[in-house]
Design an enzyme around this catalytic site. Structure first.
Site, PDB file in Angstrom:
ATOM      1  N   HIS A 122       0.858  -1.198   0.000  1.00  0.00           N
ATOM      2  CA  HIS A 122       0.000   0.000   0.000  1.00  0.00           C
ATOM      3  C   HIS A 122       0.892   1.245   0.000  1.00  0.00           C
ATOM      4  O   HIS A 122       1.387   1.681   1.041  1.00  0.00           O
ATOM      5  CB  HIS A 122      -0.895  -0.021   1.240  1.00  0.00           C
ATOM      6  N   HIS A 175      -2.667   6.915  -0.885  1.00  0.00           N
ATOM      7  CA  HIS A 175      -3.638   7.506   0.042  1.00  0.00           C
ATOM      8  C   HIS A 175      -3.095   8.166   1.303  1.00  0.00           C
ATOM      9  O   HIS A 175      -3.767   8.191   2.327  1.00  0.00           O
ATOM     10  CB  HIS A 175      -4.677   6.436   0.436  1.00  0.00           C
ATOM     11  N   TYR A 201      -0.655   7.339   3.347  1.00  0.00           N
ATOM     12  CA  TYR A 201      -0.105   6.528   4.437  1.00  0.00           C
ATOM     13  C   TYR A 201       1.431   6.528   4.364  1.00  0.00           C
ATOM     14  O   TYR A 201       2.027   7.282   3.585  1.00  0.00           O
ATOM     15  CB  TYR A 201      -0.737   5.127   4.409  1.00  0.00           C
TER      16      TYR A 201
HETATM   17  C1  FMN Z   1     -15.126   1.547   2.568  1.00  0.00           C
HETATM   18  C2  FMN Z   1     -13.849   1.837   1.833  1.00  0.00           C
HETATM   19  C3  FMN Z   1     -12.655   1.327   2.313  1.00  0.00           C
HETATM   20  C4  FMN Z   1     -11.463   1.529   1.614  1.00  0.00           C
HETATM   21  N1  FMN Z   1     -10.320   0.938   2.064  1.00  0.00           N
HETATM   22  C5  FMN Z   1      -9.189   0.977   1.326  1.00  0.00           C
HETATM   23  C6  FMN Z   1      -8.046   0.222   1.695  1.00  0.00           C
HETATM   24  O1  FMN Z   1      -8.046  -0.542   2.672  1.00  0.00           O
HETATM   25  N2  FMN Z   1      -6.951   0.316   0.904  1.00  0.00           N
HETATM   26  C7  FMN Z   1      -6.910   1.111  -0.214  1.00  0.00           C
HETATM   27  O2  FMN Z   1      -5.882   1.160  -0.894  1.00  0.00           O
HETATM   28  N3  FMN Z   1      -8.008   1.810  -0.600  1.00  0.00           N
HETATM   29  C8  FMN Z   1      -9.136   1.738   0.121  1.00  0.00           C
HETATM   30  N4  FMN Z   1     -10.263   2.387  -0.318  1.00  0.00           N
HETATM   31  C9  FMN Z   1     -10.269   2.987  -1.671  1.00  0.00           C
HETATM   32  C10 FMN Z   1     -10.798   1.961  -2.693  1.00  0.00           C
HETATM   33  O3  FMN Z   1      -9.925   0.851  -2.845  1.00  0.00           O
HETATM   34  C11 FMN Z   1     -10.999   2.587  -4.086  1.00  0.00           C
HETATM   35  O4  FMN Z   1      -9.774   3.030  -4.599  1.00  0.00           O
HETATM   36  C12 FMN Z   1     -11.976   3.767  -4.006  1.00  0.00           C
HETATM   37  O5  FMN Z   1     -13.166   3.377  -3.345  1.00  0.00           O
HETATM   38  C13 FMN Z   1     -12.329   4.280  -5.398  1.00  0.00           C
HETATM   39  O6  FMN Z   1     -12.854   3.258  -6.197  1.00  0.00           O
HETATM   40  P1  FMN Z   1     -14.459   3.103  -6.446  1.00  0.00           P
HETATM   41  O7  FMN Z   1     -14.890   4.374  -7.080  1.00  0.00           O
HETATM   42  O8  FMN Z   1     -14.557   1.903  -7.357  1.00  0.00           O
HETATM   43  O9  FMN Z   1     -15.093   2.879  -5.112  1.00  0.00           O
HETATM   44  C14 FMN Z   1     -11.460   2.262   0.408  1.00  0.00           C
HETATM   45  C15 FMN Z   1     -12.658   2.793  -0.066  1.00  0.00           C
HETATM   46  C16 FMN Z   1     -13.843   2.585   0.620  1.00  0.00           C
HETATM   47  C17 FMN Z   1     -15.122   3.110   0.050  1.00  0.00           C
END
Ligand code: FMN
Length: 370
Positions: A181, A184, A186
């Site tokens: 990872h 975002h 981190y």
């Molecule tokens: C509930 C939730 C939890 C997420 N947790 C993570 C995570 O653990 N690791 C990560 O890299 N991104 C995380 N994200 C980001 C998602 O992996 C993804 O990049 C983001 O939701 C955008 O894609 P989407 O439009 O298909 O939802 C999270 C997003 C949501 C909504």
């Protein structure tokens, strides 16, 4: 999948290294905060199994590499024997359905507070600059954060080693590989981005120096488990938790080229339109330069639906598309795309509930006769 597949680029098979994927619809990593005490729970078996398909790639939720890696309640870890054992039935469940399962290994760095840290110590980071209360990846909820402690240069190899051991543990738990990872805001992103990294040692300053930590983590993990089992997630354009960069394109491109030298399996990039959490913004930026530069499998994520996912594959813009919120609320998302079926709406209010069922394993499947 069936005949519809040939007409639907997302449902065309793809060979990712040694893995034979039957379609291109990937489960994005999704933190769900249901791993009580940082230990994965039996209810995750059903959750991941529901989303598994034969030859489908799933990326597990962000999973802490050490006791300093946590910043949110009840997120899983993979640094203790107990955690590794607890992952095994979950991984077995995915494999029983023919899925391919990668573990996203994670260190939050400064997106944490004393209460999450061993002995109540300060969270560690590339910097000692604090952030304002951090917003979650999906834009809801605030995490309380404490002023971080800047890692000394000679401590950095120890953190890299935590990633290496976590990767080994993931393989021991049965995962097919790991996703580092690096996105975002981190820890890894806190080194990459020039608006955070204010170091003056070999891990700060120039682009090359800021990327050093990320690349050393990748190298250590690849040496431990094999580069053919390693992916990384990056979000050069994002500014979550105040981690932005003055030249995200140069950063993304430098990383794509440097990763080529390490020969890893995939690079997973978050779309520039996800610059602000949870919203899809119009942007002139594109991942095209990074896609063209990177020689392995390129995965994109962020705001995709069926049509633009198909287009991304058809245009050669990506090899695979990861879906977050839609896969969360549609356990049978590949099938719904195949059938061009209706989609369940996601409910933000239940993303992070502790409940082992509600908002987790109770989203309905398409009826089998559709
Ligand atoms: C509930 C939730 C939890 C997420 N947790 C993570 C995570 O653990 N690791 C990560 O890299 N991104 C995380 N994200 C980001 C998602 O992996 C993804 O990049 C983001 O939701 C955008 O894609 P989407 O439009 O298909 O939802 C999270 C997003 C949501 C909504």
């Amino acid at each position: 999948m069936s005949n519809a597949a040939s007409a639907t680029p997302l449902l065309a098979p793809y060979k990712m290294g040694k893995f034979d994927l039957s379609h291109r619809v990937v489960l994005a990593p999704l933190t769900r905060e249901r791993s009580f005490g940082n230990v994965p729970q039996p209810h995750a078996v059903l959750y991941y199994q529901q989303r598994a398909t034969k030859g489908g790639l799933l990326i597990a939720e962000a999973t802490g590499v050490s006791d300093t890696a946590q910043g949110y309640k009840d997120t899983p870890g993979i640094w203790t024997k107990k955690q590794v054992e607890a992952w095994k039935p979950i991984v077995d469940g995915v494999h029983a359905k023919g899925g391919i399962f990668f573990c996203q290994i994670w260190h939050v760095g400064r997106v944490s507070n004393h209460a999450f840290q061993p002995n109540g110590q300060a969270p560690i980071s590339s910097t000692d600059k604090p952030i304002k209360p951090a917003t979650r990846a999906d834009g809801i909820g605030l995490a309380k954060v404490s002023t971080p402690r800047r890692l000394e240069t000679d401590e950095i190899p120890l953190v890299i080693d935590d990633f290496r051991v976590a990767a080994r543990n993931a393989i021991e738990a049965g995962f097919d590989g790991v996703e580092i990872h690096g996105a975002h805001g981190y820890l890894i992103d806190q080194f990459l981005k020039d608006q955070v990294n204010d170091r003056t040692d070999k891990y700060g300053g120039s682009l090359e120096n800021r990327c050093r930590f990320a690349l050393e983590v990748v190298q250590a993990v690849a040496d431990e488990i094999g580069a053919d089992k390693v992916g990384i997630r990056l979000s050069p354009f994002a500014s979550y938790s105040e981690a932005s960069d003055s030249n995200p394109e140069a950063l993304g491109l430098y990383m794509a080229q440097a990763l080529n030298k390490l020969g890893i399996l995939y690079c997973h990039m978050v779309e520039p339109r996800m610059v602000n959490i949870g919203e899809k913004l119009e942007t002139p930026h594109s991942l095209r330069p990074m896609r063209d530069a990177f020689k392995g499998t390129f995965i994109v994520a962020g705001g995709y639906g069926r049509d633009d996912g198909d287009k991304a594959i058809a245009d050669g813009y990506a090899d695979l598309v990861a879906y977050g919120r839609l896969f969360l609320s549609n356990p049978d998302l590949p099938r719904r795309f195949e059938m061009d079926g209706p989609l369940n709406k996601y409910n933000r209010d239940t993303f992070y509930l502790s409940d082992p069922v509600i908002g987790y394993t109770d989203y309905p499947f398409l009826p089998s006769d559709v």
